[in-house]
Design a protein around this motif. Structure first.
Motif, PDB file in Angstrom:
ATOM      1  N   THR A   1       0.825  -1.208   0.000  1.00 16.80           N
ATOM      2  CA  THR A   1       0.000   0.000   0.000  1.00 16.80           C
ATOM      3  C   THR A   1       0.861   1.261   0.000  1.00 16.80           C
ATOM      4  O   THR A   1       0.583   2.217  -0.742  1.00 16.80           O
ATOM      5  CB  THR A   1      -0.932   0.017   1.231  1.00 16.80           C
ATOM      6  OG1 THR A   1      -1.761  -1.140   1.213  1.00 16.80           O
ATOM      7  CG2 THR A   1      -1.805   1.267   1.232  1.00 16.80           C
ATOM      8  N   ILE A   2       1.910   1.261   0.810  1.00 22.84           N
ATOM      9  CA  ILE A   2       2.810   2.416   0.879  1.00 22.84           C
ATOM     10  C   ILE A   2       3.502   2.635  -0.465  1.00 22.84           C
ATOM     11  O   ILE A   2       3.641   3.775  -0.928  1.00 22.84           O
ATOM     12  CB  ILE A   2       3.850   2.216   1.997  1.00 22.84           C
ATOM     13  CG1 ILE A   2       3.168   2.270   3.364  1.00 22.84           C
ATOM     14  CG2 ILE A   2       4.953   3.278   1.917  1.00 22.84           C
ATOM     15  CD1 ILE A   2       4.062   1.875   4.515  1.00 22.84           C
ATOM     16  N   ILE A   3       3.937   1.542  -1.099  1.00 19.37           N
ATOM     17  CA  ILE A   3       4.565   1.661  -2.422  1.00 19.37           C
ATOM     18  C   ILE A   3       3.584   2.267  -3.417  1.00 19.37           C
ATOM     19  O   ILE A   3       3.933   3.145  -4.207  1.00 19.37           O
ATOM     20  CB  ILE A   3       5.051   0.282  -2.915  1.00 19.37           C
ATOM     21  CG1 ILE A   3       6.207  -0.216  -2.047  1.00 19.37           C
ATOM     22  CG2 ILE A   3       5.491   0.359  -4.381  1.00 19.37           C
ATOM     23  CD1 ILE A   3       6.669  -1.614  -2.401  1.00 19.37           C
ATOM     24  N   GLY A   4       2.330   1.799  -3.380  1.00 24.24           N
ATOM     25  CA  GLY A   4       1.314   2.343  -4.275  1.00 24.24           C
ATOM     26  C   GLY A   4       1.077   3.822  -4.057  1.00 24.24           C
ATOM     27  O   GLY A   4       0.960   4.599  -5.003  1.00 24.24           O
ATOM     28  N   ILE A   5       1.029   4.222  -2.785  1.00 21.96           N
ATOM     29  CA  ILE A   5       0.811   5.638  -2.464  1.00 21.96           C
ATOM     30  C   ILE A   5       1.979   6.490  -2.948  1.00 21.96           C
ATOM     31  O   ILE A   5       1.778   7.586  -3.490  1.00 21.96           O
ATOM     32  CB  ILE A   5       0.608   5.810  -0.944  1.00 21.96           C
ATOM     33  CG1 ILE A   5      -0.715   5.157  -0.516  1.00 21.96           C
ATOM     34  CG2 ILE A   5       0.617   7.292  -0.554  1.00 21.96           C
ATOM     35  CD1 ILE A   5      -0.937   5.149   0.987  1.00 21.96           C
ATOM     36  N   THR A   6       3.207   5.979  -2.769  1.00 22.75           N
ATOM     37  CA  THR A   6       4.377   6.764  -3.203  1.00 22.75           C
ATOM     38  C   THR A   6       4.455   6.875  -4.723  1.00 22.75           C
ATOM     39  O   THR A   6       5.092   7.796  -5.241  1.00 22.75           O
ATOM     40  CB  THR A   6       5.681   6.119  -2.687  1.00 22.75           C
ATOM     41  OG1 THR A   6       5.768   4.768  -3.161  1.00 22.75           O
ATOM     42  CG2 THR A   6       5.722   6.120  -1.171  1.00 22.75           C
TER      43      THR A   6
ATOM     44  N   MET B   1       1.762   7.293  -6.625  1.00 27.98           N
ATOM     45  CA  MET B   1       0.663   8.136  -7.102  1.00 27.98           C
ATOM     46  C   MET B   1       1.137   9.427  -7.753  1.00 27.98           C
ATOM     47  O   MET B   1       0.583   9.841  -8.783  1.00 27.98           O
ATOM     48  CB  MET B   1      -0.303   8.434  -5.948  1.00 27.98           C
ATOM     49  CG  MET B   1      -1.160   7.245  -5.543  1.00 27.98           C
ATOM     50  SD  MET B   1      -2.245   7.587  -4.140  1.00 27.98           S
ATOM     51  CE  MET B   1      -3.326   8.832  -4.848  1.00 27.98           C
ATOM     52  N   PRO B   2       2.172  10.105  -7.210  1.00 28.06           N
ATOM     53  CA  PRO B   2       2.657  11.313  -7.907  1.00 28.06           C
ATOM     54  C   PRO B   2       3.162  11.031  -9.317  1.00 28.06           C
ATOM     55  O   PRO B   2       3.010  11.871 -10.211  1.00 28.06           O
ATOM     56  CB  PRO B   2       3.811  11.785  -6.997  1.00 28.06           C
ATOM     57  CG  PRO B   2       3.474  11.235  -5.648  1.00 28.06           C
ATOM     58  CD  PRO B   2       2.833   9.900  -5.915  1.00 28.06           C
TER      59      PRO B   2
ATOM     60  N   ASN C   1       1.681  12.855 -12.557  1.00 33.43           N
ATOM     61  CA  ASN C   1       2.548  13.552 -13.503  1.00 33.43           C
ATOM     62  C   ASN C   1       2.301  13.068 -14.921  1.00 33.43           C
ATOM     63  O   ASN C   1       2.309  13.861 -15.875  1.00 33.43           O
ATOM     64  CB  ASN C   1       4.023  13.331 -13.137  1.00 33.43           C
ATOM     65  CG  ASN C   1       4.465  14.188 -11.967  1.00 33.43           C
ATOM     66  OD1 ASN C   1       3.873  15.239 -11.699  1.00 33.43           O
ATOM     67  ND2 ASN C   1       5.493  13.755 -11.254  1.00 33.43           N
ATOM     68  N   ASN C   2       2.085  11.771 -15.078  1.00 32.74           N
ATOM     69  CA  ASN C   2       1.805  11.232 -16.410  1.00 32.74           C
ATOM     70  C   ASN C   2       0.463  11.736 -16.934  1.00 32.74           C
ATOM     71  O   ASN C   2       0.335  12.072 -18.115  1.00 32.74           O
ATOM     72  CB  ASN C   2       1.802   9.695 -16.365  1.00 32.74           C
ATOM     73  CG  ASN C   2       3.195   9.128 -16.177  1.00 32.74           C
ATOM     74  OD1 ASN C   2       4.184   9.785 -16.461  1.00 32.74           O
ATOM     75  ND2 ASN C   2       3.271   7.896 -15.700  1.00 32.74           N
ATOM     76  N   ILE C   3      -0.555  11.773 -16.071  1.00 31.59           N
ATOM     77  CA  ILE C   3      -1.857  12.291 -16.479  1.00 31.59           C
ATOM     78  C   ILE C   3      -1.746  13.750 -16.897  1.00 31.59           C
ATOM     79  O   ILE C   3      -2.406  14.198 -17.840  1.00 31.59           O
ATOM     80  CB  ILE C   3      -2.883  12.139 -15.329  1.00 31.59           C
ATOM     81  CG1 ILE C   3      -3.280  10.669 -15.170  1.00 31.59           C
ATOM     82  CG2 ILE C   3      -4.126  12.999 -15.579  1.00 31.59           C
ATOM     83  CD1 ILE C   3      -4.263  10.420 -14.050  1.00 31.59           C
ATOM     84  N   ALA C   4      -0.884  14.493 -16.218  1.00 29.78           N
ATOM     85  CA  ALA C   4      -0.722  15.923 -16.532  1.00 29.78           C
ATOM     86  C   ALA C   4       0.043  16.152 -17.833  1.00 29.78           C
ATOM     87  O   ALA C   4       0.139  17.285 -18.304  1.00 29.78           O
ATOM     88  CB  ALA C   4      -0.021  16.632 -15.382  1.00 29.78           C
ATOM     89  N   GLY C   5       0.580  15.077 -18.415  1.00 28.01           N
ATOM     90  CA  GLY C   5       1.287  15.221 -19.687  1.00 28.01           C
ATOM     91  C   GLY C   5       2.730  14.798 -19.647  1.00 28.01           C
ATOM     92  O   GLY C   5       3.435  14.888 -20.656  1.00 28.01           O
ATOM     93  N   GLY C   6       3.198  14.348 -18.492  1.00 27.33           N
ATOM     94  CA  GLY C   6       4.598  13.950 -18.380  1.00 27.33           C
ATOM     95  C   GLY C   6       5.440  15.101 -17.871  1.00 27.33           C
ATOM     96  O   GLY C   6       5.452  16.186 -18.471  1.00 27.33           O
ATOM     97  N   GLU C   7       6.128  14.875 -16.765  1.00 30.99           N
ATOM     98  CA  GLU C   7       6.909  15.947 -16.145  1.00 30.99           C
ATOM     99  C   GLU C   7       7.960  16.472 -17.113  1.00 30.99           C
ATOM    100  O   GLU C   7       8.695  15.703 -17.729  1.00 30.99           O
ATOM    101  CB  GLU C   7       7.587  15.430 -14.876  1.00 30.99           C
ATOM    102  CG  GLU C   7       8.171  16.531 -14.019  1.00 30.99           C
ATOM    103  CD  GLU C   7       8.591  16.027 -12.651  1.00 30.99           C
ATOM    104  OE1 GLU C   7       9.093  16.836 -11.864  1.00 30.99           O
ATOM    105  OE2 GLU C   7       8.394  14.826 -12.376  1.00 30.99           O
TER     106      GLU C   7
END
Length: 236
Positions: free
Chosen positions: A131-136, A138-139, A143-149
């Protein structure tokens, strides 16, 4: 659900597509952090995919030493991203390979003893770690949804709308359908989202058209592995 060839193929394609993005994101992040050129990145990604395939075959092959005998595709872990960047920045890419090889051998040596400790890691512990790995992670997804950092249109509304449409399609299919359709909800979401992105002008095949149809990975492209104590301990 009866498993015909078409259904098995569809599930296989979905599994590959679902893991592919996660598998190549790691070398892309590492390569960008280490200042690799686009050509060098292609080699880093190709060897990453090659090793994912090799690890998958070893995982499928069940015997007394390794493998669980299940058709589980193994990708590249995000856990090692920070250590790899730290080692690569200080010692170079060759030291990254050396530290991974050495730490891998060390893990094999101690795996027998650590296997005895499995009783001390009940589901509540392993579940919390996952769960912790999944939460970490999420950013990374956001970032990918936003178009890629680092992209020119990072955070553009069109990127966010597209990303959440795909997410909505997957969630709705998984929640309100049954059987085979539910099983390939991710595949449908990816195909649906790619279609929308194409009409939005976000899908281009120029680089694909210019690329070679077939290319082998090149051993020691970044040089022979080098071994240093600090990187090995860090990776271990």
């Amino acid at each position: 659900m009866k498993n015909g060839f078409g259904k098995t193929l569809s599930l296989g394609i979905q599994h590959v597509l679902a893991m592919y993005a996660g598998a190549i994101v790691v070398p892309l992040i590492v390569g960008a952090a280490l200042g690799l050129s686009p050509k060098e990145l292609t080699y880093l990604v190709s060897i990453d995919i090659f090793m994912c395939g090799a690890a998958t075959l070893l995982q499928v092959w069940s015997n007394k030493f390794f493998g669980i005998g299940l058709p589980v595709v193994l990708g590249c872990t995000f856990t090692a991203v920070s250590p790899i960047i730290a080692v690569g920045t200080e010692y170079g890419v060759s030291a990254v390979y050396g530290s991974i090889i050495a730490s891998g051998l060390l893990v094999i040596l101690i795996s027998f003893f650590f296997g005895k400790l499995v009783a001390f890691f009940p589901p509540v512990v392993t579940g919390s770690v996952v769960t912790i790995i999944g939460i970490t992670l999420m950013p990374v997804a956001m970032n990918n949804i936003a178009g890629g950092e680092g992209s020119a249109d990072f955070g553009d509304a069109s990127n966010l709308i597209l990303g959440f449409i795909v997410l909505a399609v997957i969630v709705l299919l998984y929640r309100f359908t049954k059987g085979f359709l539910k099983s390939i909800s991710i595949l449908i979401g990816i195909v649906f989202g790619t279609g929308i992105a194409f009409f939005m002008g976000k899908v281009h095949f120029d680089n694909v058209a210019q690329a070679d149809l077939f290319q082998m990975v090149q051993p020691f492209y970044f040089g022979a592995p080098s071994f240093h104590v600090a990187p090995i301990i860090t990776m271990f």
